[in-house]
Design an enzyme around this catalytic site. Sequence first.
Site, PDB file in Angstrom:
ATOM      1  N   SER A 138       0.817  -1.211   0.000  1.00  0.00           N
ATOM      2  CA  SER A 138       0.000   0.000   0.000  1.00  0.00           C
ATOM      3  C   SER A 138       0.849   1.258   0.000  1.00  0.00           C
ATOM      4  O   SER A 138       0.306   2.360  -0.141  1.00  0.00           O
ATOM      5  CB  SER A 138      -0.902   0.013   1.241  1.00  0.00           C
ATOM      6  OG  SER A 138      -0.120   0.020   2.426  1.00  0.00           O
ATOM      7  N   GLU A 165      -6.368  -1.319  -6.799  1.00  0.00           N
ATOM      8  CA  GLU A 165      -5.474  -0.430  -7.542  1.00  0.00           C
ATOM      9  C   GLU A 165      -4.459  -1.294  -8.287  1.00  0.00           C
ATOM     10  O   GLU A 165      -3.714  -2.051  -7.664  1.00  0.00           O
ATOM     11  CB  GLU A 165      -4.761   0.534  -6.591  1.00  0.00           C
ATOM     12  CG  GLU A 165      -5.694   1.556  -5.960  1.00  0.00           C
ATOM     13  CD  GLU A 165      -4.990   2.485  -4.989  1.00  0.00           C
ATOM     14  OE1 GLU A 165      -5.281   3.690  -4.999  1.00  0.00           O
ATOM     15  OE2 GLU A 165      -4.142   2.006  -4.197  1.00  0.00           O
ATOM     16  N   ASN A 181      -4.519   6.413  -0.945  1.00  0.00           N
ATOM     17  CA  ASN A 181      -3.778   6.842   0.246  1.00  0.00           C
ATOM     18  C   ASN A 181      -3.119   8.199   0.078  1.00  0.00           C
ATOM     19  O   ASN A 181      -2.733   8.825   1.065  1.00  0.00           O
ATOM     20  CB  ASN A 181      -2.740   5.793   0.634  1.00  0.00           C
ATOM     21  CG  ASN A 181      -3.349   4.654   1.423  1.00  0.00           C
ATOM     22  OD1 ASN A 181      -4.322   4.835   2.145  1.00  0.00           O
ATOM     23  ND2 ASN A 181      -2.792   3.465   1.278  1.00  0.00           N
TER      24      ASN A 181
END
Length: 413
Positions: A131, A164, A202
């Site tokens: 991430s 993603e 994010n």
Amino acid sequence: MSDHASEQSGTTPAPGMVAVVGAGAMGSGIAQVAAQAGHEVVLVDARDGAAQEAVERLRSTLGRLADKGRIGADEAAAAGGRLGVAEDLRTLPSCRLVIEAVVEDLEVKREIFAALAARQDADTILASNTSSLSITAIAEGIAHPDRIIGLHFFNPPPLMRLVEVVRGARSGTDSVDDACELVRAWGKTPVRCASTPGFIVNRVARPFYGEAQRMVAEGIADAATIDAALRGAGFRMGPLELTDLIGQDVNLAVGTSVWEQTDHDARYEPTAYQQDLVARGALGRKTGHGVYRYDESDQAVDASPDEAAVERLVGGPVRTDPVARTLAMLVNEALAVVVRGEATAEDVDTAMRLGANYPRGPIEWGREIGFDVIKAQLEELAEIYPGGRYRPSKALSQDLPGVGASTGLRPPG
């Protein structure tokens, strides 16, 4: 839906072997999704017995889903039967796709990918569920880097629709295309993005947390009032209660990572407010105390908003309006992703709706508010708070493909 998310393949791709490296919560969830989609799945973990334990838990989970009528009993049994384990990376069979879901440590991941690249076929897609780490850095010096991509699932993978699909500097177009097709066949919505700090979700989400923290620290309003204002704009949770749920330490770590990877850009600088919470061990629900205090049933006991203050602040000057100030920053950040060529406007909006549960995509919101209004608001904030955090993206003054014209409406509230 994004252009990529709405693409339809002519045929459903034939299932192939999928391996998942890392049998924790994320790895197990990804394995469940793949097995339910019809793939033979092999789990492997560095801790002895961890992969087998994960398989047993997953079979129990599938059984409970069948008991509740969520899936058929035959489907549960078949998916459970497709789950297996490997002793280590050397004993993994030839796979169509290998997904790594281990600790966020670049060197650990590079060791795993080097081992996978040496043993898997040259056309096997090797994906990281990272991430925060660079796919380009993970692939550096590894054979056939064109097959190395990011597949960032959101927690919990069986329930969250977004993935993603991240391209590194040397990721091949075919690998990205194949991964999008595969993810779509799993019932997920892929969005494509470049390997940049925080990817889409994010990174774009940083102001949602940061503006609220700054406004509380400045004494503009208390946390409960700011949270109520944002809920009134359509967000499921206010930013301060959400960071308590996520964990202040976890949220701070993600924000710090983005800040450090962007050369300490003022847009992403962590707040002293959140740093102090973490230093005091006030990490949120998991410690019983964060922004709010929680009782034994995880209910906040000090989260009553000042409704009169909400009415007074929303629609007022941008500096003291939690909704306008937050949306201006979210729109600015989303447009910056587009103007840098890291993702399309439609994929950014899709990612924020599905990955962060926003009521609308920020660029869609920007069209409604008016990009000229957003630019003026940011310029006003930049005068009050110099230092670069509120600098308007040049995208606010450009005609970008897929962004569209603004309508000049004020934000909701």
